[in-house]
Motif scaffolding. Structure first.
Motif, PDB file in Angstrom:
ATOM      1  N   GLN A  65      38.130  67.542  59.617  1.00  0.00           N
ATOM      2  CA  GLN A  65      38.646  68.594  60.489  1.00  0.00           C
ATOM      3  C   GLN A  65      40.165  68.651  60.444  1.00  0.00           C
ATOM      4  O   GLN A  65      40.835  67.640  60.231  1.00  0.00           O
ATOM      5  CB  GLN A  65      38.203  68.361  61.943  1.00  0.00           C
ATOM      6  N   HIS A  66      40.680  69.852  60.667  1.00  0.00           N
ATOM      7  CA  HIS A  66      42.112  70.033  60.856  1.00  0.00           C
ATOM      8  C   HIS A  66      42.333  71.319  61.652  1.00  0.00           C
ATOM      9  O   HIS A  66      41.432  72.163  61.738  1.00  0.00           O
ATOM     10  CB  HIS A  66      42.856  70.107  59.516  1.00  0.00           C
ATOM     11  N   TYR A  67      43.502  71.450  62.230  1.00  0.00           N
ATOM     12  CA  TYR A  67      43.881  72.683  62.902  1.00  0.00           C
ATOM     13  C   TYR A  67      44.669  73.566  61.942  1.00  0.00           C
ATOM     14  O   TYR A  67      45.443  73.067  61.109  1.00  0.00           O
ATOM     15  CB  TYR A  67      44.754  72.397  64.126  1.00  0.00           C
ATOM     16  N   LEU A  68      44.468  74.867  62.048  1.00  0.00           N
ATOM     17  CA  LEU A  68      45.353  75.766  61.333  1.00  0.00           C
ATOM     18  C   LEU A  68      46.763  75.566  61.875  1.00  0.00           C
ATOM     19  O   LEU A  68      46.967  75.318  63.066  1.00  0.00           O
ATOM     20  CB  LEU A  68      44.913  77.217  61.511  1.00  0.00           C
ATOM     21  N   THR A  69      47.745  75.672  61.023  1.00  0.00           N
ATOM     22  CA  THR A  69      49.118  75.318  61.351  1.00  0.00           C
ATOM     23  C   THR A  69      49.585  75.988  62.641  1.00  0.00           C
ATOM     24  O   THR A  69      49.394  77.197  62.831  1.00  0.00           O
ATOM     25  CB  THR A  69      50.050  75.720  60.194  1.00  0.00           C
ATOM     26  N   ALA A  70      50.164  75.174  63.530  1.00  0.00           N
ATOM     27  CA  ALA A  70      50.799  75.659  64.758  1.00  0.00           C
ATOM     28  C   ALA A  70      49.840  76.430  65.659  1.00  0.00           C
ATOM     29  O   ALA A  70      50.232  77.382  66.326  1.00  0.00           O
ATOM     30  CB  ALA A  70      52.020  76.521  64.426  1.00  0.00           C
ATOM     31  N   MET A 203      40.679  86.952  65.593  1.00  0.00           N
ATOM     32  CA  MET A 203      41.170  85.692  65.066  1.00  0.00           C
ATOM     33  C   MET A 203      42.638  85.805  64.656  1.00  0.00           C
ATOM     34  O   MET A 203      43.448  84.909  64.971  1.00  0.00           O
ATOM     35  CB  MET A 203      40.331  85.213  63.882  1.00  0.00           C
ATOM     36  N   GLU A 204      42.995  86.883  64.012  1.00  0.00           N
ATOM     37  CA  GLU A 204      44.379  87.062  63.585  1.00  0.00           C
ATOM     38  C   GLU A 204      45.309  87.123  64.788  1.00  0.00           C
ATOM     39  O   GLU A 204      46.383  86.502  64.802  1.00  0.00           O
ATOM     40  CB  GLU A 204      44.507  88.334  62.752  1.00  0.00           C
ATOM     41  N   ARG A 205      44.917  87.843  65.834  1.00  0.00           N
ATOM     42  CA  ARG A 205      45.762  87.939  67.026  1.00  0.00           C
ATOM     43  C   ARG A 205      45.850  86.595  67.742  1.00  0.00           C
ATOM     44  O   ARG A 205      46.906  86.246  68.288  1.00  0.00           O
ATOM     45  CB  ARG A 205      45.233  89.022  67.969  1.00  0.00           C
ATOM     46  N   THR A 206      44.752  85.827  67.750  1.00  0.00           N
ATOM     47  CA  THR A 206      44.760  84.508  68.383  1.00  0.00           C
ATOM     48  C   THR A 206      45.694  83.559  67.638  1.00  0.00           C
ATOM     49  O   THR A 206      46.477  82.820  68.250  1.00  0.00           O
ATOM     50  CB  THR A 206      43.339  83.929  68.448  1.00  0.00           C
ATOM     51  N   ILE A 207      45.623  83.578  66.321  1.00  0.00           N
ATOM     52  CA  ILE A 207      46.511  82.735  65.515  1.00  0.00           C
ATOM     53  C   ILE A 207      47.964  83.107  65.769  1.00  0.00           C
ATOM     54  O   ILE A 207      48.830  82.236  65.931  1.00  0.00           O
ATOM     55  CB  ILE A 207      46.162  82.867  64.020  1.00  0.00           C
ATOM     56  N   ARG A 208      48.250  84.396  65.826  1.00  0.00           N
ATOM     57  CA  ARG A 208      49.631  84.840  66.061  1.00  0.00           C
ATOM     58  C   ARG A 208      50.101  84.411  67.446  1.00  0.00           C
ATOM     59  O   ARG A 208      51.260  84.024  67.623  1.00  0.00           O
ATOM     60  CB  ARG A 208      49.746  86.362  65.914  1.00  0.00           C
ATOM     61  N   TRP A 209      49.211  84.479  68.452  1.00  0.00           N
ATOM     62  CA  TRP A 209      49.586  84.077  69.814  1.00  0.00           C
ATOM     63  C   TRP A 209      49.985  82.614  69.834  1.00  0.00           C
ATOM     64  O   TRP A 209      51.037  82.258  70.387  1.00  0.00           O
ATOM     65  CB  TRP A 209      48.415  84.327  70.773  1.00  0.00           C
ATOM     66  N   TRP A 210      49.170  81.763  69.230  1.00  0.00           N
ATOM     67  CA  TRP A 210      49.481  80.333  69.215  1.00  0.00           C
ATOM     68  C   TRP A 210      50.730  80.052  68.374  1.00  0.00           C
ATOM     69  O   TRP A 210      51.556  79.206  68.737  1.00  0.00           O
ATOM     70  CB  TRP A 210      48.303  79.521  68.687  1.00  0.00           C
ATOM     71  N   ASP A 211      50.863  80.763  67.267  1.00  0.00           N
ATOM     72  CA  ASP A 211      52.029  80.545  66.413  1.00  0.00           C
ATOM     73  C   ASP A 211      53.313  80.912  67.153  1.00  0.00           C
ATOM     74  O   ASP A 211      54.319  80.181  67.084  1.00  0.00           O
ATOM     75  CB  ASP A 211      51.907  81.382  65.133  1.00  0.00           C
ATOM     76  N   PHE A 212      53.297  82.010  67.902  1.00  0.00           N
ATOM     77  CA  PHE A 212      54.486  82.403  68.664  1.00  0.00           C
ATOM     78  C   PHE A 212      54.784  81.378  69.740  1.00  0.00           C
ATOM     79  O   PHE A 212      55.943  80.985  69.931  1.00  0.00           O
ATOM     80  CB  PHE A 212      54.292  83.789  69.289  1.00  0.00           C
ATOM     81  N   TRP A 213      53.746  80.927  70.455  1.00  0.00           N
ATOM     82  CA  TRP A 213      53.973  79.958  71.518  1.00  0.00           C
ATOM     83  C   TRP A 213      54.581  78.670  70.955  1.00  0.00           C
ATOM     84  O   TRP A 213      55.580  78.165  71.480  1.00  0.00           O
ATOM     85  CB  TRP A 213      52.668  79.655  72.258  1.00  0.00           C
TER      86      TRP A 213
END
Length: 597
Positions: A65-70, A203-213
């Protein structure tokens, strides 16, 4: 299947609740609609009865397992004999993408070869006390019970589901490059096709939200990866509607495999929240502190002149009755499984110190409103009236109250920081009164809490035991860090509470009214490292820090304790206090290293 080690679980969440996903592809823990709700999946606490949702290759496999970056988007990579590779991506929509409801999105994709996939969906309402009725629908399966609980899973439209014994199963062969989506909804009885959920866009919006945070993290030291993962883990412990912060998203993960030391951590410990806020503030996050202080003010208004409780529910509820769920065996059979927490009724003096230290830090950067001043005034005055009482201490033993030295130190912190806030805002009369009382506390601790023969502070007045909570003495500047009594206390704690693994220490070794042995305490281990850095042993601190953070691989998530003999993580997971201690220690090391260079 046997129980997975805790380190084989990743956590996903949406700032309302969280789910634990194992390297087996199984969601084994999730409470909906909020952290302290009844569980829907609880195989983590009973593999037979608890309920789960597994998506994995139908054949034998290995996984990692791993997390997508940031981000808090989790990916599990499966490898099957013959070279097939399958990726399972799990997340919960967050922010505006959440759309006012908790959902779990799971994408399974064949990256190499053709891989047969098996899906097993076994929801169990109300801590697995109810076997649901499963009904096949056009786009998936609906689960209901007689109390009107409802949840559903939707998947590919042409998927053939089989429902029997409260479990819905389906199989599909995925060819290389093919993808299938599965989505869980809760408290909705209408099933819509996967496409209507727009999973790729979500999924794309969720990734962007976490990346911005995560991009806002203000830390540029050598432990960026560990700090970022800890910050992301802490954010998952935040309850967005009220600003509350839970100690952990789980209950009853054992501190001892002999049983008994199992507690429900899905509540808001004011102390733990204070340490989390120190970490957020150190990384440049202010919104989380502002939100939590709104929660604190609501709590204080409700309490009036009554003493603070040490913990509350995420909505501020005071009543958290503890009971045992005897039908669940517990993780690895180490029961009991408890919900609620009887420690809510304990008096723990130290909580005033942590809360007022947080308010001092917060008020140094912002103007103090009249309402916040009344909170400060009430808390400091309560400390004045309460500090001479014995308490149960930070560790919540199930024994009679005592005069714990660390608790008295934190009472001094409450009075000292209250006086600083008062001075900052021109409240000279209160500042003088509180400062005088702080000096009285200080004098008593130096007289009754210091053992001159052994050269160390002790756990409680008149007793010989040590306590890692004494590490607050230099941390909160009760004594100057250069004071020889600080160094000798650190040496005594390392000597008497240390383990065979030099980076790990126990929090105490005295009797606490509970059966069984517990592991080394992660937070105290970080506190020791932080203190070593502060007294000038920077190289030693950095070496121990590196050793300790390696224990949380591969995902970087930390539980409450570590078994020094096996290296296994123990206790509720992931633990907010552990991750806050990691961040605060990394920040101190980096700040001191920069000064040294």
């Amino acid at each position: 299947m046997s129980y997975l080690p805790l380190s084989s679980y990743g956590v996903i969440g949406d700032l309302h609740t969280a789910a634990l996903v194992g390297s087996s592809g199984s969601v084994d823990w999730c409470c909906l609609p909020r952290f302290d709700s009844e569980s829907l999946f609880a195989a983590l606490l009973d593999q037979t009865r608890g309920g789960y949702w597994r998506i994995a290759p139908a054949a034998e496999f290995t996984s990692e397992q791993h997390y997508l970056t940031a981000s808090n988007v989790l990916e599990t990579v499966f490898r099957v004999p013959g070279g097939g590779v399958l990726h399972l991506t799990d997340f919960m929509p967050v922010g505006p993408t959440r759309e006012g409801r908790s959902r779990i999105f799971r994408r399974v994709r064949a990256v190499r070869g053709t891989v047969p996939v098996r899906v097993e969906w076994a929801p169990r309402f109300d801590y697995a006390t109810k076997l649901p009725k499963l009904t096949r629908r056009r786009y998936g399966v609906l689960a209901t019970d007689r109390d009107n609980d409802v949840t559903a899973v939707v998947g590919p439209a042409d998927l053939q589901w089989h429902c029997a014994g409260g479990v819905a199963t389906a199989e599909l062969p995925l060819r290389e490059g093919e993808t299938a989506w599965f989505i869980l909804t809760f408290d909705e009885d209408e099933l819509h096709p996967v496409e209507s959920h727009e999973p790729d866009a979500v999924m794309e919006r969720t990734i962007r939200w976490w990346d911005f945070w995560s991009s806002q993290i203000r830390y540029a030291g050598p432990f960026r990866r560990e700090v970022e993962r800890s910050a992301l883990a802490l954010k998952l412990c935040c309850y967005e509607p009220t600003g509350a912060i839970v100690a952990a998203p789980t209950t009853s993960l054992p501190e001892s495999y002999t049983g008994g030391r199992n507690w429900d951590y899905r509540y808001v410990w004011l102390r733990d929240s204070a340490y989390v806020l120190y970490a957020f503030e150190a990384l440049g996050f202010e919104e989380e502190t502002d939100s939590f202080l709104r929660f604190l003010k609501r709590v204080c208004r409700r309490e009036g002149d009554d003493p603070l409780q040490i913990m509350y529910a995420v909505d501020g509820e005071r009543d958290l009755p503890e009971r045992v769920l005897g039908h669940l065996e517990g993780y690895r059979g180490a029961g009991p499984v408890r919900i609620g927490n009887g420690a809510v009724n304990q008096f723990q003096l130290d909580v005033y110190g942590e809360v007022l230290a947080t308010l001092d830090q917060w008020s140094a950067r912002r103007s103090l409103s009249e309402g916040t001043w009344h909170v400060v005034q009430g808390l400091v005055d309560q400390t004045m009236s309460l500090w001479r009482r014995p308490d149960q201490s930070i560790w919540e033993p199930r024994t009679a109250p005592r005069h714990h030295v660390a608790s008295k130190v934190m009472a001094w912190v409450a009075l000292d920081r209250g006086a600083k806030i008062a001075e900052r805002y021109g409240r000279a009369e209160e500042a003088a009164r509180w400062r005088a009382e702080a000096e009285a506390v200080h004098a008593e601790v130096m007289d009754r809490g210091w053992d001159p023969v052994r050269g160390t502070f002790v756990q409680a007045y008149g007793e010989p035991h040590l306590d890692a909570a004494l590490l607050v003495v230099p941390k909160f500047r009760f004594l100057p860090r250069s004071d020889p009594r600080v160094r000798s206390t650190l040496a005594a704690i390392r000597r008497e509470l240390g383990t065979s693994c030099e980076e790990l220490i126990y929090r105490y070794r005295a009797a606490d009214g509970l059966a069984g042995e517990e592991g080394a305490f992660v937070t105290c281990s970080f506190w020791m490292i932080q203190n070593l850095a502060m007294v000038g042993e920077l190289d030693e601190a950095e070496r121990l820090f590196r050793n300790l953070v390696r224990r949380f691989e591969p995902l970087g998530l930390a539980a409450e304790e570590i078994d020094p003999a096996t290296g296994e993580q123990m206790g509720n997971y992931p633990q907010a206090l552990s991750h806050a201690a990691l961040i605060n220690t990394a920040v101190v090391i980096e700040r001191l290293r920069s000064k040294a260079d």
